[in-house]
Design a protein around this motif. Structure first.
Motif, short mmCIF file in Angstrom:
data_model
loop_
_atom_site.label_atom_id
_atom_site.label_comp_id
_atom_site.label_asym_id
_atom_site.label_seq_id
_atom_site.Cartn_x
_atom_site.Cartn_y
_atom_site.Cartn_z
N GLU A 76 -0.88 5.85 12.49
CA GLU A 76 -1.06 4.75 11.64
C GLU A 76 -0.62 5.46 10.63
O GLU A 76 -1.10 5.71 9.72
N ALA A 77 0.78 4.96 9.76
CA ALA A 77 1.03 5.90 8.03
C ALA A 77 0.04 5.37 6.86
O ALA A 77 0.24 3.81 7.06
N PRO A 78 -0.79 5.73 6.41
CA PRO A 78 -2.04 4.97 6.13
C PRO A 78 -1.39 4.85 4.83
O PRO A 78 -0.46 5.13 4.16
N LEU A 104 6.34 12.03 6.24
CA LEU A 104 6.44 11.88 4.42
C LEU A 104 4.98 10.82 4.31
O LEU A 104 4.10 11.64 3.52
N ALA A 105 4.72 10.38 4.46
CA ALA A 105 3.62 9.53 4.50
C ALA A 105 2.49 9.96 4.75
O ALA A 105 1.39 9.80 4.27
N GLN A 106 1.92 10.92 5.85
CA GLN A 106 1.04 11.22 6.38
C GLN A 106 0.89 11.82 4.66
O GLN A 106 -0.32 12.57 5.23
N VAL A 161 9.98 3.69 1.48
CA VAL A 161 8.32 4.57 2.23
C VAL A 161 7.67 3.96 1.60
O VAL A 161 6.25 3.75 1.54
N LEU A 162 7.77 4.51 0.41
CA LEU A 162 6.80 4.47 -1.08
C LEU A 162 6.18 3.09 -1.00
O LEU A 162 4.53 2.82 -1.23
#
Length: 552
Positions: free
Chosen positions: A424-426, A540-542, A450-451
């Motif tokens: 899961e995106a941190p 992208l999040a990772q 996302v940010l």
């Protein structure tokens, strides 16, 4: 001893000037000869005793002396002079000579004579005269032949012009055929994908307007599937054009092939036997692991499709030395050590006509919808961009063999850590902030969203000029996320300027296509990374979390 050394020096000097093919002499201020070499004595047919002490007038005669009197006076006055003149010879015939008088200075600085250097130019003058006479007799014949050659040349030029025009027309036709095949293939595939995306989005909008949001799941899946296929197609096109972003790392070829064995077994089907012929002590290579895996998997799929009734699929590796003429490729082969990775089958094979087009983009023998025709062209582009080569050999009914040659890595390959599993995106740690620079409004909006969802403080800018004031301020910025292809100052230049103010700033580049970013090792410095568009939100999040949490 000094006298002996002096005599020896004088003897050696005399030997040197005697060996010269030039007349060398020295006369004192009374114009008397005091030194001459053998060529000078031979010219006049005199002995050293007969020439020594005689004046120039006595040797050459009054008539010739009169023509040189002004040159002699000039030399004795300290002015060097060069001239051409006829000079008497012992055989009685006048010789044409090039003469040079150089003043000689004594220890007190006074002129005490001059040196004479004479070069026989008789043969050169005779040759020039003969050539002049020959030229005069040849002019008429040359004029006649020139006229005939001009007429023949005019005919030849006309023929060459027609031939060049025909060749240009052929090249243009071939170019247009290739462009038409390329654009037609792109249009066909993208139109199918865009239909899936646009149609799904329209239906989703209709269902939302009709308050049926719970039923749009299958449309989102269809849109995502088409979009991912479009992303894969652009990736293959970049690979074919040798402009994909390569993440080169040291690799052990045998280890990589063994790690794919289960995938190969699953892909080939039970009706095909898999053989692995991996060479011993195969050298390391420096390559992009995912691209190489993709290339091998494509070759395995092609081999499987060529053996519908079963057969043998062979994967081999070996060390190989190419001397520059081993391979019959369109691209020049650089001599050196290579690692060969080969995939061969004993299936249907190819005719010479099909084989000649094997690497052409969008060329395929498979039915419509069963192949894009970019597999081999993508592998060819990957091989060339990696500094290697790709060869293919095939015979109808005998099967096909494709060999990929990649340059040897001379340093030992270091084991690379496996990629982290998808989780899961941190979320952000309190206070962490990201500067986003992206000129495309839609992409900027998505990344900002996302940010925001992950808890980062985000600052946005549409170009480098707008981003610089904040980057040069005292505000906290943990990561700069920037597109490479910005208008005006590009993302790489922005990063360099930002790091002058913030030396430890981490930088994540986004790129849809940037030629300068194709080679990551030459484009990225420490604390920098790159993510290729299109990317998933999770990826992208990772990457953002990985970059901010990375030390150094």
């Amino acid at each position: 001893q000094m006298e002996q050394a002096l005599r020896q020096s004088q003897t050696e000097l005399q030997l040197i000037i005697n060996a010269m093919p030039v007349l060398i002499g020295y006369v004192d201020h009374e114009e008397r000869f005091r030194l001459n070499n053998s060529a000078y004595l031979d010219w006049y047919g005199l002995t050293p005793q007969e020439l020594y002490g005689r004046t120039i007038r006595e040797v050459v005669g009054d008539e010739i002396y009169a023509t040189r009197a002004d040159k002699i006076a000039a030399a004795l006055a300290g002015k060097p002079c060069s001239f051409e003149a006829n000079s008497p010879h012992r055989d009685g015939r006048a010789r044409h000579a090039l003469m040079k008088y150089l003043p000689r200075y004594g220890a007190d600085g006074a002129i005490n004579g001059f040196y004479i250097f004479v070069i026989d130019e008789t043969e050169r003058k005779q040759t020039e005269e003969a050539l002049r006479n020959l030229n005069e007799t040849l002019e008429e014949r040359v004029a006649e032949r020139t006229q005939a050659l001009a007429a023949a040349n005019q005919r030849l030029q006309s023929e060459m012009f027609e031939r060049e025009r025909a060749e240009n027309a052929l090249r243009h036709a071939q170019k247009m055929e290739a462009v038409g095949q390329l654009t037609g293939g792109i249009a066909h595939d993208f139109n199918n994908m865009l239909t899936g995306i646009i149609g799904s989005l329209e239906l989703m909008q209709r269902y939302i307007d009709a308050d049926r949001s719970a039923e749009i799941g299958r449309f989102t899946e269809a849109a995502m599937s088409s979009a991912k296929r479009a992303a894969a197609l652009t990736h293959r096109l970049l690979a074919f054009s040798r402009r994909q972003s390569l993440d080169r790392r040291p690799l052990e070829p045998n280890q990589l092939v063994r790690s794919l064995q289960d995938l190969f077994n699953h892909t080939k089907g039970e009706h095909i036997e898999l053989k692995m012929n991996l060479g011993a002590n195969v050298w390391s290579i420096n390559s992009d692991a995912s691209q190489l895996e993709n290339a091998l998997l494509n070759l395995v799929i092609n081999a499987r499709d060529a053996m519908p009734d079963g057969g043998v699929l062979t994967i081999e590796t070996a060390n190989s030395y190419l001397n520059g003429s081993d391979l019959g490729t369109l691209e020049p082969v650089k001599a050196g050590d290579y690692v060969m990775l080969g995939v061969s089958d004993n299936g249907a094979g190819m005719t010479p006509r099909v084989l000649a087009k094997a690497f052409d983009p969008f060329f395929t023998t498979k039915p419509i919808g069963q192949g894009t025709g970019l597999g081999l062209s993508m592998i060819y582009g990957f091989a060339q961009q990696s500094g290697g080569h790709l060869t293919i050999s095939s015979e109808p009914g005998q099967g096909t063999c494709v060999r990929l040659y990649l340059p040897r890595l001379y340093s030992a390959a270091q084991p690379t850590s496996p990629a982290p599993a998808s989780v899961e995106a941190p979320y952000a740690v309190a206070g962490e902030s990201v500067m986003l620079v992206e000129d495309d409004p839609a992409v900027r909006m998505l990344v900002l969203n996302v940010l925001s969802e992950l808890g980062y403080s985000a600052f946005e800018a549409e170009d480098a000029k707008s981003a610089l004031p904040l980057l040069e301020s005292e505000r906290r910025v943990d990561l700069l996320v920037t597109d490479v292809g910005l208008p005006g100052m590009n993302g790489r230049q922005l990063a360099e300027i930002a790091r002058q103010q913030r030396p430890e700033l981490k930088v994540l580049f986004m790129t849809g296509y940037a030629e300068t970013a194709a080679e990551r090792q030459g484009f990225l410095d420490a604390g920098m990374d790159l993510i290729a568009k299109p990317f998933s939100i999770e990826a992208l999040a990772q990457k953002i979390r990985q970059m901010i949490g990375r030390q150094g």
